[in-house]
Motif scaffolding. Structure first.
Motif, PDB file in Angstrom:
ATOM      1  N   SER A  79      -8.488  -3.293   1.997  1.00 47.61           N
ATOM      2  CA  SER A  79      -8.398  -3.801   0.628  1.00 47.61           C
ATOM      3  C   SER A  79      -7.329  -3.036  -0.130  1.00 47.61           C
ATOM      4  O   SER A  79      -7.125  -1.817   0.084  1.00 47.61           O
ATOM      5  CB  SER A  79      -9.736  -3.673  -0.100  1.00 47.61           C
ATOM      6  N   ASP A  98      -5.029  -3.200  -4.225  1.00 45.85           N
ATOM      7  CA  ASP A  98      -4.987  -3.798  -5.552  1.00 45.85           C
ATOM      8  C   ASP A  98      -3.859  -4.805  -5.644  1.00 45.85           C
ATOM      9  O   ASP A  98      -2.837  -4.713  -4.947  1.00 45.85           O
ATOM     10  CB  ASP A  98      -4.796  -2.715  -6.625  1.00 45.85           C
ATOM     11  N   SER A 152      -7.918  -7.856   1.933  1.00 43.97           N
ATOM     12  CA  SER A 152      -8.476  -8.292   0.651  1.00 43.97           C
ATOM     13  C   SER A 152      -7.637  -7.707  -0.473  1.00 43.97           C
ATOM     14  O   SER A 152      -7.263  -6.518  -0.436  1.00 43.97           O
ATOM     15  CB  SER A 152      -9.931  -7.834   0.499  1.00 43.97           C
ATOM     16  N   ARG A 212      -7.672  -6.855  -4.388  1.00 41.96           N
ATOM     17  CA  ARG A 212      -8.580  -6.674  -5.525  1.00 41.96           C
ATOM     18  C   ARG A 212      -7.878  -7.055  -6.834  1.00 41.96           C
ATOM     19  O   ARG A 212      -6.698  -6.746  -7.035  1.00 41.96           O
ATOM     20  CB  ARG A 212      -9.084  -5.241  -5.610  1.00 41.96           C
ATOM     21  N   HIS A 224     -10.931 -10.832  -6.962  1.00 43.25           N
ATOM     22  CA  HIS A 224     -11.619 -10.137  -5.876  1.00 43.25           C
ATOM     23  C   HIS A 224     -12.174  -8.828  -6.408  1.00 43.25           C
ATOM     24  O   HIS A 224     -11.431  -8.031  -7.005  1.00 43.25           O
ATOM     25  CB  HIS A 224     -10.658  -9.839  -4.724  1.00 43.25           C
ATOM     26  N   PRO A 225     -13.442  -8.565  -6.223  1.00 44.07           N
ATOM     27  CA  PRO A 225     -14.434  -9.395  -5.541  1.00 44.07           C
ATOM     28  C   PRO A 225     -14.554 -10.789  -6.177  1.00 44.07           C
ATOM     29  O   PRO A 225     -14.191 -10.990  -7.321  1.00 44.07           O
ATOM     30  CB  PRO A 225     -15.735  -8.598  -5.676  1.00 44.07           C
ATOM     31  N   ASN A 244     -11.730 -15.465  -2.446  1.00 47.21           N
ATOM     32  CA  ASN A 244     -11.148 -14.965  -3.693  1.00 47.21           C
ATOM     33  C   ASN A 244     -11.286 -15.932  -4.858  1.00 47.21           C
ATOM     34  O   ASN A 244     -10.676 -15.708  -5.903  1.00 47.21           O
ATOM     35  CB  ASN A 244      -9.654 -14.663  -3.491  1.00 47.21           C
TER      36      ASN A 244
END
Length: 639
Positions: free
Chosen positions: A352, A354, A422, A424, A453-454, A478
């Motif tokens: 994950s 940002d 992922s 965020r 995300h989450p 997402n």
């Protein structure tokens, strides 16, 4: 005395003149050739000059080592065929004459082999005797030659029996000649031909021939055959047997070990066949070892390895023991089983980061061959190479990234792995409160989509909470799409709030229930930083009922006040009582009813407004729509 001498001279002259005048000549062919069982005709031509008497004709046959034997005689007294000669019943003599030329023809029926002798024609006239001789030759074509090869021949022996050839029932004796390829074979130091002649009970000949030869390794594949030569009337003929090959045995001098399967490079999981062959014949006894350890899964000339791994790499040796020389010869093969270890991706899965950050993904796998990496997302090739760099990541960047590593020299050797990325970020409403018109006139669907995300959650807020008839949420990694069905029988303000651990954002919209009129809608979006209000002009559908897009709507608009429901129930009861009274009076004859005067006391014009009753429970919501006072009862299908 002188007279006596003159008389003698005259007598001699007379005799001489008579001999000249009565000259006798006999002519016959040297030979007559005929097939066995055919008819033979032997002509005898004779010429007699100066004689008027009939000659005496005799036919004789001469056997080898014996005197001639008379077969036939003809004179002035008649013709006689001798008995007990072997020709009785089979011969016939005919005569013909043309001018001074006369002939006698001896005919022999069903000619036998024993008839092959000399036949004599003797002519006797006035003390003069002449004879002629003809040799009768009998022929019979032999059978087709039968050739049989020996099992094998060894190069270490001086003479090997190669084959036999036999031909039968020929006459005279057939001749057999051996060939290797196109070259005839005659007796020598390296060739020996042994023939055996047999006289059958029918006096025909059979010949059995054996070929002995000093063979060489080069004789592998050589073709051998026998040729039979025989005579027929007027010609010489030939028959060739079928061709044969011989198996040549020779010692082993070299052993070769090779990979028989697969034909390409070997990878882990393959089935491998390793074959061992010597250059001798027959093949020697063989044994296999792997890295000096004996293999028990070998048979005959091959060892089979199932589902190989890199541990199966190494040196394979094949030892052979020649059964002739008892010498041991060794051959070897180095086998390489190629491998590709599991793919390793860094950073590890899942990962994950940002929103707005950069990311570098590295993919590697250990292999015995040179490799190349390919990056995929959603089955689309993104990049070639071990490193994939993602710049300024967003929610669209998130997803599953697959790296496939392929061996360049062996494309079948490949592996893959993936990393789940992922991104965020706080929620963003990508699609505000959107109106979705439905076929029904009293309900619409309203949607709201948010990303983050989450994955954010969506909360709806309505100015009239009882106007919500149903809700459906569709979530992805997402994003989330939320759709609600609301009643449009009154003006409603709908607010959509998206929330996750990183923040909250909200948007709203005013929805007016005005039939086919322009509606001013005000949408307010509230975020952490600012609040934006947007005014738009839309056109609303007619006010309608129920939930559009649902089979069983859960709520309907209008109602909620208990006193309205009580009034409706009381009114219905009064109508029932009134109807009963009227029906009783009609039965008693108190009321006269005609076709023109018939009135429907229980039916009045329906009210223009529908009355809605809403019922709720903890698990579900059900709506019951009742028709107005003095109106017909109708189902929702009739409306």
């Amino acid at each position: 005395m002188a007279q006596r001498k003159v008389a003698l001279a005259l007598a001699g002259l007379y005799i001489l003149l008579c001999q000249v005048w009565a000259k006798l000549e006999v002519s016959m062919e040297d030979r007559v050739e005929v097939f066995l069982d055919d008819v033979a005709e032997i002509p005898c031509i004779y010429e007699i000059n100066g004689s008027s008497s009939s000659p005496t004709i005799q036919w004789f046959v001469k056997s080898v080592g014996r005197n001639k034997e008379r077969l036939y005689q003809k004179d002035d007294s008649g013709a006689i065929v001798e008995r007990g000669t072997g020709f009785s019943g089979r011969i016939n003599v005919s005569y013909s004459q043309e001018g001074m030329m006369r002939s006698s023809i001896l005919t022999i029926n069903a000619v036998r082999v024993t008839d092959a002798r000399d036949f004599i024609c003797q002519v006797n006239t006035e003390g003069s005797i002449e004879e002629g001789r003809t040799q009768l030759l009998v022929f019979n074509a032999p059978s087709f030659p039968i050739i049989e090869a020996e099992t094998y021949a060894s190069v270490d022996e001086t003479l090997n029996k190669i084959a036999t050839c036999e031909v039968s029932n020929g006459y005279p004796t057939p001749k057999i000649t051996w060939y290797k390829g196109r070259a005839p074979l005659y007796s020598s130091d390296d060739v020996d031909v042994r023939n055996r002649l047999t006289v059958n009970s029918n006096s025909l000949y059979s010949v059995h021939s054996e070929l002995y030869l000093t063979v060489e390794k080069e004789d592998i594949g050589a073709q051998f055959y026998c040729e039979v030569t025989y005579f027929v009337p007027g010609a010489e003929k030939m028959i060739e047997s079928k061709r044969i090959n011989i198996t040549v045995h020779y010692p082993t001098s070299k052993v070769t070990v090779f990979q028989d399967s697969p034909e390409h490079l070997v990878k882990e999981g393959d089935r491998v066949e390793i074959r061992c062959e010597g250059d001798g014949n027959p093949q020697p006894v063989k044994s296999f070892t792997h890295n000096n350890e004996e293999l028990i899964n070998s048979f005959e000339n091959m060892v089979v390895l199932h589902n190989v791994t890199r541990q199966d790499s190494g040196l394979y040796e094949c030892s052979s023991l020649d059964t002739t020389t008892y010498e041991s010869i060794v051959g070897n093969l180095t086998l390489m089983v190629h491998y590709l270890d599991p793919v390793v991706i860094t950073p590890e899965n899942p990962y994950s980061l940002d929103e707005g950050q950069d990311l570098s993904l590295t993919c590697n796998a250990l292999s015995s061959l040179s490799t190349h990496a390919f990056w995929y997302k959603d089955d689309v090739l993104l990049e070639e190479g071990n490193v994939l760099t993602l710049h300024n990541t967003s929610f669209d960047t998130a997803g599953k990234y697959l790296c496939e590593v392929v061996a360049l020299e062996l494309p079948e050797l490949k592996r893959n792995s993936f990393v789940h990325v992922s991104v965020r970020g706080k929620p963003t409403i990508t699609e505000g409160v959107e109106v979705i018109p439905l076929d029904t006139e009293k309900a619409i669907n309203v949607s709201c989509r948010a990303t983050g995300h989450p994955t954010p959650t969506i909360q709806w807020s309505l100015s009239d909470e009882q106007a919500q008839l149903g809700r459906w949420d569709t979530r992805t990694e997402n994003s989330v799409l939320s759709v609600i069905s609301i009643s449009t029988t009154s003006d409603i303000r709908a607010s959509c709030k998206a929330t996750n651990a990183l923040g909250t954002t909200e948007t709203s919209r005013q929805i007016q229930a005005i039939q086919m009129k322009q509606t001013t809608t005000t949408t307010t979006t509230t975020t952490a930083n600012a609040t934006t209000t947007t005014t738009t002009t839309t056109r609303s559908n007619t006010t309608g009922t129920m939930v559009a897009g649902t089979a069983n709507p859960k709520k309907i608009k209008k109602g909620g006040n208990g006193y309205i429901i009580a009034i409706i129930i009381i009114f219905i009861l009064l109508l029932a009582v009134l109807g009963s009274v009227l029906y009783f009076m009609y039965k008693k004859g108190k009321i006269a009813c005609g076709r023109s005067g018939k009135q429907d006391l229980t039916k009045e014009k329906a009210s223009s407004d529908d009355i809605v009753v809403e019922m709720k429970s903890s698990k579900s919501e059900e709506a019951v729509l009742l028709q107005g006072v003095n109106g017909d009862r109708k189902t929702s299908r009739d409306q």
